[in-house]
Design a protein around this motif. Structure first.
Motif, short mmCIF file in Angstrom:
data_model
loop_
_atom_site.label_atom_id
_atom_site.label_comp_id
_atom_site.label_asym_id
_atom_site.label_seq_id
_atom_site.Cartn_x
_atom_site.Cartn_y
_atom_site.Cartn_z
N GLY A 7 -1.34 -14.75 -13.79
CA GLY A 7 -0.51 -15.28 -14.95
C GLY A 7 -0.15 -14.03 -15.84
N THR A 8 -0.32 -12.93 -15.45
CA THR A 8 -0.31 -11.86 -16.73
C THR A 8 1.67 -11.90 -17.01
OG1 THR A 8 -0.46 -9.43 -17.19
CG2 THR A 8 0.42 -10.09 -15.04
N ASP A 9 1.75 -11.30 -18.05
CA ASP A 9 3.10 -11.09 -18.40
C ASP A 9 3.37 -9.53 -18.62
OD1 ASP A 9 1.91 -10.46 -20.80
OD2 ASP A 9 2.84 -11.91 -22.13
N ASP A 10 2.36 -8.68 -17.92
CA ASP A 10 2.69 -7.36 -17.83
C ASP A 10 3.56 -6.87 -16.67
OD1 ASP A 10 2.41 -4.47 -18.46
OD2 ASP A 10 0.69 -4.73 -17.06
N TYR A 11 4.65 -6.22 -16.30
CA TYR A 11 5.43 -6.04 -15.52
C TYR A 11 5.75 -4.54 -15.63
CZ TYR A 11 5.48 -10.87 -14.85
OH TYR A 11 5.35 -12.48 -14.89
N PRO A 12 5.01 -3.79 -14.86
CA PRO A 12 5.35 -2.16 -14.88
C PRO A 12 6.86 -2.07 -14.61
CG PRO A 12 3.32 -2.59 -13.59
CD PRO A 12 4.19 -4.11 -13.87
N GLN A 13 7.40 -0.89 -15.22
CA GLN A 13 8.72 -0.53 -15.05
C GLN A 13 8.85 0.78 -14.64
OE1 GLN A 13 11.26 -2.92 -15.81
NE2 GLN A 13 9.57 -4.39 -15.90
N SER A 14 9.81 1.04 -13.60
CA SER A 14 9.96 2.44 -13.09
C SER A 14 11.52 2.70 -13.55
CB SER A 14 10.00 2.29 -11.49
OG SER A 14 10.32 3.69 -11.06
N ALA A 15 11.95 3.94 -13.85
CA ALA A 15 13.12 4.39 -14.21
C ALA A 15 13.86 4.68 -12.87
CB ALA A 15 12.88 5.71 -15.20
N ASP A 16 13.10 5.42 -11.87
CA ASP A 16 13.95 5.72 -10.53
C ASP A 16 13.50 4.99 -9.33
OD1 ASP A 16 11.55 6.54 -9.95
OD2 ASP A 16 11.91 8.68 -10.06
N GLY A 17 12.52 4.18 -9.48
CA GLY A 17 12.13 3.39 -8.23
C GLY A 17 11.49 3.99 -7.33
N ASP A 18 11.38 5.34 -7.60
CA ASP A 18 10.55 6.39 -6.64
C ASP A 18 8.91 6.62 -6.94
OD1 ASP A 18 10.24 8.09 -4.15
OD2 ASP A 18 10.87 9.63 -5.29
N TYR A 19 8.08 5.69 -6.29
CA TYR A 19 6.70 5.83 -6.66
C TYR A 19 5.77 5.16 -5.48
CZ TYR A 19 7.59 1.05 -7.89
OH TYR A 19 8.31 -0.32 -7.85
N GLU A 20 4.72 5.79 -5.57
CA GLU A 20 3.61 4.97 -4.51
C GLU A 20 2.96 3.98 -5.23
OE1 GLU A 20 1.88 8.29 -1.57
OE2 GLU A 20 1.68 8.93 -3.72
N GLY B 213 0.24 6.45 6.71
CA GLY B 213 1.43 7.40 6.55
C GLY B 213 2.43 7.17 5.43
N GLY B 214 3.71 7.36 5.44
CA GLY B 214 4.63 7.39 4.29
C GLY B 214 4.77 5.95 3.89
N SER B 215 4.77 5.08 4.79
CA SER B 215 4.84 3.60 4.29
C SER B 215 3.61 2.99 4.75
CB SER B 215 6.04 2.91 5.20
OG SER B 215 7.30 3.55 4.75
N PRO B 216 2.82 2.88 3.68
CA PRO B 216 1.42 2.41 4.16
C PRO B 216 1.19 0.90 4.71
CG PRO B 216 1.28 3.36 1.97
CD PRO B 216 2.86 3.25 2.33
N ASP B 217 0.36 0.59 5.63
CA ASP B 217 0.02 -0.41 6.37
C ASP B 217 -1.37 -1.16 5.85
OD1 ASP B 217 -1.52 0.97 7.55
OD2 ASP B 217 -0.66 0.74 9.50
N SER B 218 -1.62 -0.33 4.88
CA SER B 218 -3.16 -0.83 4.63
C SER B 218 -3.45 -0.46 3.12
CB SER B 218 -4.22 -0.36 5.27
OG SER B 218 -5.60 -0.96 5.02
N VAL B 219 -3.83 -1.25 2.22
CA VAL B 219 -4.07 -0.89 0.79
C VAL B 219 -5.44 -1.66 0.36
CG1 VAL B 219 -3.37 -1.59 -1.55
CG2 VAL B 219 -1.68 -1.37 0.08
N ASP B 220 -6.33 -0.73 -0.27
CA ASP B 220 -7.63 -1.06 -0.54
C ASP B 220 -7.65 -1.18 -2.28
OD1 ASP B 220 -8.27 -1.49 1.82
OD2 ASP B 220 -9.93 0.01 2.06
N VAL B 221 -8.40 -1.97 -2.63
CA VAL B 221 -8.52 -2.11 -4.07
C VAL B 221 -9.88 -1.98 -4.36
CG1 VAL B 221 -7.88 -3.38 -6.18
CG2 VAL B 221 -6.36 -3.44 -4.41
N TYR B 222 -10.35 -1.02 -5.37
CA TYR B 222 -11.68 -0.80 -5.77
C TYR B 222 -11.84 -1.29 -7.03
CZ TYR B 222 -11.93 1.20 -1.17
OH TYR B 222 -11.95 1.59 0.16
#
Length: 129
Positions: free
Chosen positions: A23-36, A115-124
């Motif tokens: 339910g957060t109302d925090d939405y990160p914004q990117s100026a260029d859309g190029d980020y990991e 690789g460049g398009s990750p297929d696995s994400v781990d959150v710690y």
């Protein structure tokens, strides 16, 4: 030693996984859309492979990221006011994914593999002292 809290497979629309406080109302914004990884106080977007390339495995751990195992792309602090994490594609509705041991501020590390398009994400997650 890390403790696995949850594991899921997600079809990430537009190649993004959203990790957020329920339910957060925090939405990160990117100026260029190029980020990991793009992080805000209550939400993180992680760039992954797209849904047409296959599902992405997302795991949530109590503990700290190990850069010897996966590539760490983010380390920071998040506020989980609700005490519940929702992991979805950004356009999807919040869904209860993980109930944390306590609401509040947590150290968060995000690591990826595949690789460049990750297929696995781990959150710690580790508590802030």
């Amino acid at each position: 030693m890390n403790t696995l809290l949850h594991s899921l497979e997600l079809a990430p629309l537009w190649g993004l996984v959203s990790i957020r406080d329920m339910g957060t109302d925090d939405y990160p914004q990117s100026a260029d859309g190029d980020y990991e990884c793009l992080a805000g106080r209550g939400q993180i977007y992680v760039s992954t492979r797209t849904d047409s390339e296959g599902d992405v495995r997302v795991r949530v751990y109590l503990g700290k990221a190990d850069p010897a195992v996966m590539r760490v792309i983010h380390e920071g602090v998040m506020e989980f006011k609700s005490g519940i994490i929702s992991i979805t594609a950004p356009a999807m509705e919040d869904e209860e994914t993980v109930i944390l041991p306590a609401a509040g501020v947590w150290q968060v590390g995000v690591a990826v593999s595949g690789g460049g398009s990750p297929d696995s994400v781990d959150v710690y997650l580790s508590s802030v002292s």
